[in-house]
Design a protein around this motif. Structure first.
Motif, mmCIF file in Angstrom:
data_model
loop_
_atom_site.group_PDB
_atom_site.id
_atom_site.type_symbol
_atom_site.label_atom_id
_atom_site.label_comp_id
_atom_site.label_asym_id
_atom_site.label_seq_id
_atom_site.Cartn_x
_atom_site.Cartn_y
_atom_site.Cartn_z
ATOM 1 N N MET A 1 4.779 4.137 -0.352
ATOM 2 C CA MET A 1 5.078 3.344 -1.515
ATOM 3 C C MET A 1 3.834 2.543 -1.903
ATOM 4 N N LEU A 2 3.487 2.596 -3.160
ATOM 5 C CA LEU A 2 2.379 1.817 -3.683
ATOM 6 C C LEU A 2 2.908 0.505 -4.237
ATOM 7 N N CYS A 3 2.117 -0.536 -4.129
ATOM 8 C CA CYS A 3 2.488 -1.842 -4.668
ATOM 9 C C CYS A 3 1.260 -2.417 -5.378
ATOM 10 N N PRO A 4 1.050 -2.007 -6.636
ATOM 11 C CA PRO A 4 -0.152 -2.457 -7.352
ATOM 12 C C PRO A 4 -0.136 -3.952 -7.651
ATOM 13 N N TYR A 5 -1.329 -4.518 -7.674
ATOM 14 C CA TYR A 5 -1.521 -5.924 -8.032
ATOM 15 C C TYR A 5 -2.453 -5.941 -9.230
ATOM 16 N N VAL A 6 -1.951 -6.445 -10.347
ATOM 17 C CA VAL A 6 -2.695 -6.414 -11.607
ATOM 18 C C VAL A 6 -3.147 -7.828 -11.967
ATOM 19 N N PHE A 7 -4.406 -7.953 -12.347
ATOM 20 C CA PHE A 7 -4.933 -9.232 -12.813
ATOM 21 C C PHE A 7 -4.924 -9.222 -14.334
ATOM 22 N N TYR A 8 -4.262 -10.214 -14.907
ATOM 23 C CA TYR A 8 -4.133 -10.319 -16.354
ATOM 24 C C TYR A 8 -5.114 -11.352 -16.887
ATOM 25 N N ASP A 9 -5.417 -11.233 -18.154
ATOM 26 C CA ASP A 9 -6.380 -12.108 -18.799
ATOM 27 C C ASP A 9 -5.662 -13.294 -19.453
ATOM 28 N N GLY A 10 -4.825 -13.982 -18.659
ATOM 29 C CA GLY A 10 -4.108 -15.146 -19.168
ATOM 30 C C GLY A 10 -2.739 -14.850 -19.748
ATOM 31 N N ASN A 11 -2.282 -13.600 -19.677
ATOM 32 C CA ASN A 11 -0.991 -13.250 -20.284
ATOM 33 C C ASN A 11 -0.025 -12.579 -19.298
ATOM 34 N N CYS A 12 -0.124 -12.932 -18.040
ATOM 35 C CA CYS A 12 0.739 -12.340 -17.016
ATOM 36 C C CYS A 12 2.223 -12.572 -17.323
ATOM 37 N N GLU A 13 2.580 -13.801 -17.634
ATOM 38 C CA GLU A 13 3.991 -14.096 -17.913
ATOM 39 C C GLU A 13 4.498 -13.305 -19.113
ATOM 40 N N ALA A 14 3.711 -13.232 -20.170
ATOM 41 C CA ALA A 14 4.111 -12.472 -21.358
ATOM 42 C C ALA A 14 4.261 -10.986 -21.021
ATOM 43 N N ALA A 15 3.354 -10.462 -20.207
ATOM 44 C CA ALA A 15 3.425 -9.052 -19.818
ATOM 45 C C ALA A 15 4.694 -8.782 -19.013
ATOM 46 N N PHE A 16 4.999 -9.650 -18.054
ATOM 47 C CA PHE A 16 6.195 -9.464 -17.237
ATOM 48 C C PHE A 16 7.456 -9.552 -18.097
ATOM 49 N N LYS A 17 7.476 -10.468 -19.054
ATOM 50 C CA LYS A 17 8.638 -10.577 -19.939
ATOM 51 C C LYS A 17 8.768 -9.340 -20.828
ATOM 52 N N PHE A 18 7.638 -8.762 -21.216
ATOM 53 C CA PHE A 18 7.673 -7.512 -21.979
ATOM 54 C C PHE A 18 8.254 -6.393 -21.116
ATOM 55 N N TYR A 19 7.811 -6.282 -19.859
ATOM 56 C CA TYR A 19 8.342 -5.250 -18.964
ATOM 57 C C TYR A 19 9.845 -5.439 -18.777
ATOM 58 N N GLU A 20 10.277 -6.696 -18.711
ATOM 59 C CA GLU A 20 11.703 -7.004 -18.547
ATOM 60 C C GLU A 20 12.503 -6.475 -19.739
ATOM 61 N N LYS A 21 11.986 -6.711 -20.926
ATOM 62 C CA LYS A 21 12.691 -6.293 -22.139
ATOM 63 C C LYS A 21 12.570 -4.793 -22.391
ATOM 64 N N ALA A 22 11.364 -4.257 -22.267
ATOM 65 C CA ALA A 22 11.126 -2.857 -22.620
ATOM 66 C C ALA A 22 11.542 -1.872 -21.531
ATOM 67 N N LEU A 23 11.439 -2.287 -20.262
ATOM 68 C CA LEU A 23 11.682 -1.352 -19.164
ATOM 69 C C LEU A 23 12.892 -1.704 -18.305
ATOM 70 N N GLY A 24 13.532 -2.827 -18.613
ATOM 71 C CA GLY A 24 14.657 -3.256 -17.788
ATOM 72 C C GLY A 24 14.214 -3.805 -16.445
ATOM 73 N N ALA A 25 12.984 -4.274 -16.372
ATOM 74 C CA ALA A 25 12.446 -4.834 -15.130
ATOM 75 C C ALA A 25 13.135 -6.146 -14.805
ATOM 76 N N LYS A 26 13.021 -6.558 -13.547
ATOM 77 C CA LYS A 26 13.575 -7.834 -13.119
ATOM 78 C C LYS A 26 12.436 -8.703 -12.589
ATOM 79 N N ILE A 27 12.222 -9.840 -13.239
ATOM 80 C CA ILE A 27 11.207 -10.772 -12.752
ATOM 81 C C ILE A 27 11.765 -11.461 -11.517
ATOM 82 N N GLU A 28 11.087 -11.276 -10.391
ATOM 83 C CA GLU A 28 11.545 -11.853 -9.133
ATOM 84 C C GLU A 28 10.867 -13.179 -8.822
ATOM 85 N N MET A 29 9.640 -13.362 -9.321
ATOM 86 C CA MET A 29 8.930 -14.600 -9.042
ATOM 87 C C MET A 29 7.793 -14.801 -10.035
#
Length: 81
Positions: A1-29
């Protein structure tokens, strides 16, 4: 199992919220810099930035954070002719 770690340019929270809406992701932390221990101070402009975040997408984990300005690199591509 891979567990990538992505560094964002100041928009990590916005990206995670996009994944939540577009992909049905669950923000855990979403741990902000202001929640770090006192011995890990950050400048005022970085207090609300994400120090560490984790989201699950279809059983897979993606982690990320907002990269500090001095650690950020610009994306550069090359063209072949």
């Amino acid at each position: 199992m891979l567990c990538p770690y992505v560094f964002y340019d100041g928009n990590c929270e916005a990206a995670f919220k996009f994944y939540e809406k577009a992909l049905g992701a669950k923000i855990e932390m979403l741990l902000r810099n202001e929640e770090a221990p006192p011995e890990m101070p950050s400048p005022p402009e970085r207090k609300k930035k994400i120090m560490h975040g984790r989201v699950s997408i279809d059983g897979q984990t993606l982690m990320g954070s907002d990269s500090p300005p001095d650690h950020s690199t610009s994306r550069k591509g090359s063209q072949s002719r």
